[in-house]
Write a protein that holds these residues in place. Structure first.
Motif, PDB file in Angstrom:
ATOM      1  N   UNK A  88       1.263  -1.239   0.188  1.00  0.00           N
ATOM      2  CA  UNK A  88       0.196  -0.139   0.288  1.00  0.00           C
ATOM      3  C   UNK A  88       0.815   1.000  -0.480  1.00  0.00           C
ATOM      4  N   UNK A  89       1.889   2.057   0.927  1.00  0.00           N
ATOM      5  CA  UNK A  89       2.812   2.915   0.798  1.00  0.00           C
ATOM      6  C   UNK A  89       3.824   2.345   0.384  1.00  0.00           C
ATOM      7  N   UNK A  90       4.042   0.859  -0.100  1.00  0.00           N
ATOM      8  CA  UNK A  90       5.915   0.838  -0.313  1.00  0.00           C
ATOM      9  C   UNK A  90       6.288   1.579  -0.570  1.00  0.00           C
ATOM     10  N   UNK A  91       7.698   1.168  -0.803  1.00  0.00           N
ATOM     11  CA  UNK A  91       8.689   2.583  -1.580  1.00  0.00           C
ATOM     12  C   UNK A  91       8.498   1.641  -3.873  1.00  0.00           C
ATOM     13  N   UNK A  92       8.429   2.600  -3.802  1.00  0.00           N
ATOM     14  CA  UNK A  92       8.007   2.087  -5.938  1.00  0.00           C
ATOM     15  C   UNK A  92       9.085   3.520  -5.962  1.00  0.00           C
ATOM     16  N   UNK A  93       9.618   2.326  -8.387  1.00  0.00           N
ATOM     17  CA  UNK A  93       9.961   3.075  -9.226  1.00  0.00           C
ATOM     18  C   UNK A  93       9.299   4.829  -9.499  1.00  0.00           C
ATOM     19  N   UNK A  94      10.491   5.766  -9.002  1.00  0.00           N
ATOM     20  CA  UNK A  94      10.469   7.118  -9.715  1.00  0.00           C
ATOM     21  C   UNK A  94       9.322   7.580  -8.470  1.00  0.00           C
ATOM     22  N   UNK A  95       9.567   7.762  -7.284  1.00  0.00           N
ATOM     23  CA  UNK A  95       8.545   8.104  -6.254  1.00  0.00           C
ATOM     24  C   UNK A  95       9.776   9.337  -6.226  1.00  0.00           C
ATOM     25  N   UNK A  96      10.509   9.985  -6.780  1.00  0.00           N
ATOM     26  CA  UNK A  96      11.008  11.143  -7.047  1.00  0.00           C
ATOM     27  C   UNK A  96      10.553  12.408  -7.500  1.00  0.00           C
ATOM     28  N   UNK A  97       9.489  11.822  -8.655  1.00  0.00           N
ATOM     29  CA  UNK A  97       9.244  11.998  -9.393  1.00  0.00           C
ATOM     30  C   UNK A  97       7.689  13.242  -9.086  1.00  0.00           C
ATOM     31  N   UNK A  98       6.950  12.230  -7.703  1.00  0.00           N
ATOM     32  CA  UNK A  98       6.705  13.182  -6.716  1.00  0.00           C
ATOM     33  C   UNK A  98       6.549  14.859  -6.510  1.00  0.00           C
ATOM     34  N   UNK A  99       5.472  15.333  -6.373  1.00  0.00           N
ATOM     35  CA  UNK A  99       6.335  16.818  -5.434  1.00  0.00           C
ATOM     36  C   UNK A  99       6.703  16.367  -3.370  1.00  0.00           C
ATOM     37  N   UNK A 100       7.369  17.409  -3.254  1.00  0.00           N
ATOM     38  CA  UNK A 100       7.353  17.104  -2.072  1.00  0.00           C
ATOM     39  C   UNK A 100       6.481  16.986  -1.086  1.00  0.00           C
ATOM     40  N   UNK A 101       5.187  17.765  -1.482  1.00  0.00           N
ATOM     41  CA  UNK A 101       4.234  17.511  -0.622  1.00  0.00           C
ATOM     42  C   UNK A 101       3.279  15.958  -1.013  1.00  0.00           C
ATOM     43  N   UNK A 102       3.650  15.312  -1.491  1.00  0.00           N
ATOM     44  CA  UNK A 102       3.249  14.689  -1.849  1.00  0.00           C
ATOM     45  C   UNK A 102       4.132  13.535  -1.373  1.00  0.00           C
ATOM     46  N   UNK A 103       4.870  13.491  -1.425  1.00  0.00           N
ATOM     47  CA  UNK A 103       5.642  12.376  -0.554  1.00  0.00           C
ATOM     48  C   UNK A 103       5.441  12.572   0.681  1.00  0.00           C
ATOM     49  N   UNK A 104       6.252  13.523   2.024  1.00  0.00           N
ATOM     50  CA  UNK A 104       5.311  13.680   3.031  1.00  0.00           C
ATOM     51  C   UNK A 104       3.710  13.632   3.319  1.00  0.00           C
TER      52      UNK A 104
END
Length: 377
Positions: free
Chosen positions: A179-195
């Motif tokens: 569900x909340x596992x790390x996935x490829x290309x997470x760095x393409x999300x905004x910082x707000x989305x990552x938080x």
């Protein structure tokens, strides 16, 4: 009108123990808790520094604020303690590649700890039965909501446990990843989305461990649950989590400031529906952590049971603090400034002060510093 059935009362009890349920209108005292086995006399109570002092709520949590970015772009938290830490202070790479994977490792450590401890006490077959009941009855109904609330559009989750036949559950553990596992290309999300993703992972972790705890309560009573938590956190989870924080977050050292950084990042006390914390260091070797909101306080107060709340807090929290501070430094001292029951809901839930003992303290532990190895000839 007939009295509620035990099953209906059980459902009400489990409902109020969901993350965020205590924030809803219309919460009433739950008579089901009156049937739960709990000894409210014979348990250790930890003293407060001053029973006459109370602490109204003041500074609230800022760690999850998304509209403030200091521009710090921290690649880890190995640097100085930040009194005004927000998770947006971290770089996208650190959030995606370290913090979110660390949060999942923390979750797995917790659920494996529950499985191991329950297996020791009640046997593997009972452990599997409890785990699957916790997953299907209390976690599965929340999966779609958490996905919609915390994950960006386009990130889909399919429960791998739905494919496990009932006949295979006695020999199959639940899979918590996905569900909340790390996935490829997470760095393409905004910082707000990552938080936001990280805060969702925090709620998911709480949902999972609360599900285990609730299943123990309805089968064996509150005393058994408190005892399992007391053993589990002090002996298994906290030592393992400290190592994870060193490896993933860069939090090392043995000072009060290092311990305060640990508390700011802990995945079980992140801000959200369950908790609101504040942190301060009025002196270089003195740290204060305040719980302005705590899910346990709100839940038990909502059910009209401050007596159970008092045992809940004394059975888990002081040991957690004492054990972990000693992992950082055997001379770190824990003082309880406030702990339930509280006199008014405008007061803080609990308040903790951390400082260092000196050689004049009878509990001071002499620490032999490691010697620098001789230089090579």
């Amino acid at each position: 009108m007939s009295d509620p059935t035990p099953d209906a009362q059980l459902e009400e009890f489990l409902e109020i123990r969901k993350p965020g349920a205590h924030l809803e209108e219309g919460v009433i005292a739950d008579d089901f808790v009156l049937m739960l086995g709990v000894d409210l006399v014979n348990y250790p109570k930890f003293p407060k520094v001053d029973n006459t002092v109370t602490y109204p709520k003041k500074s609230l949590d800022i760690r999850y604020e998304l509209d403030v970015d200091s521009g710090a772009e921290l690649d880890d938290y190995s640097g100085p303690y930040r009194p005004d830490l927000r998770y947006t202070d971290f770089s996208k790479e650190f959030l995606a590649d370290k913090v979110i994977p660390w949060s999942e490792r923390y979750l797995q450590l917790c659920v494996d700890g529950w499985a191991d401890e329950i297996g020791k006490r009640y046997g593997t077959e009972t452990m599997e039965e409890i785990e699957w009941a916790a997953w299907n009855d209390q976690i599965v109904p929340e999966l779609a909501r958490m996905q919609n609330e915390y994950l960006p559009p386009g990130f889909e989750y399919r429960d791998p446990n739905a494919q496990v036949a009932a006949t295979d559950r006695a020999t199959t553990r639940v899979v918590y990843t996905g569900l909340f596992s790390p996935r490829p290309n997470l760095t393409e999300l905004s910082k707000q989305e990552l938080v936001t993703w990280l805060l969702g992972a925090h709620e998911y972790l709480l949902q999972c461990i609360e599900a285990w705890a609730a299943q123990i309560v309805v089968r064996y009573g509150l005393d058994s649950m408190f005892d399992i938590q007391y053993t589990l956190w002090g002996d298994t989870v906290l030592p393992g989590v400290k190592k994870l924080k060193e490896s993933y977050l860069g939090i090392t050292g043995n000072t009060v400031a290092d311990w305060m950084k640990d508390l700011q990042m802990d995945a079980t006390s992140m801000p959200g529906k369950a908790f609101d914390l504040s942190f301060e260091m009025p002196e270089p070797d003195v740290g204060i952590m305040t719980f302005n909101r705590c899910v346990a306080v709100d839940q038990w107060e909502a059910m009209g049971r401050p007596d159970i709340l008092e045992k809940n807090c004394h059975s888990t929290c002081p040991k957690s603090m004492i054990v972990t501070t000693k992992l950082y430094n055997p001379n770190m001292k824990v003082d309880i400034l406030a702990i339930p029951p509280r006199k008014d809901d405008d007061h803080v839930c609990c308040k903790w002060q951390f400082s260092m003992r000196d050689e004049s303290d009878p509990e001071y532990v002499p620490v032999e510093l490691s010697k620098k190895p001789p230089a090579a000839p």
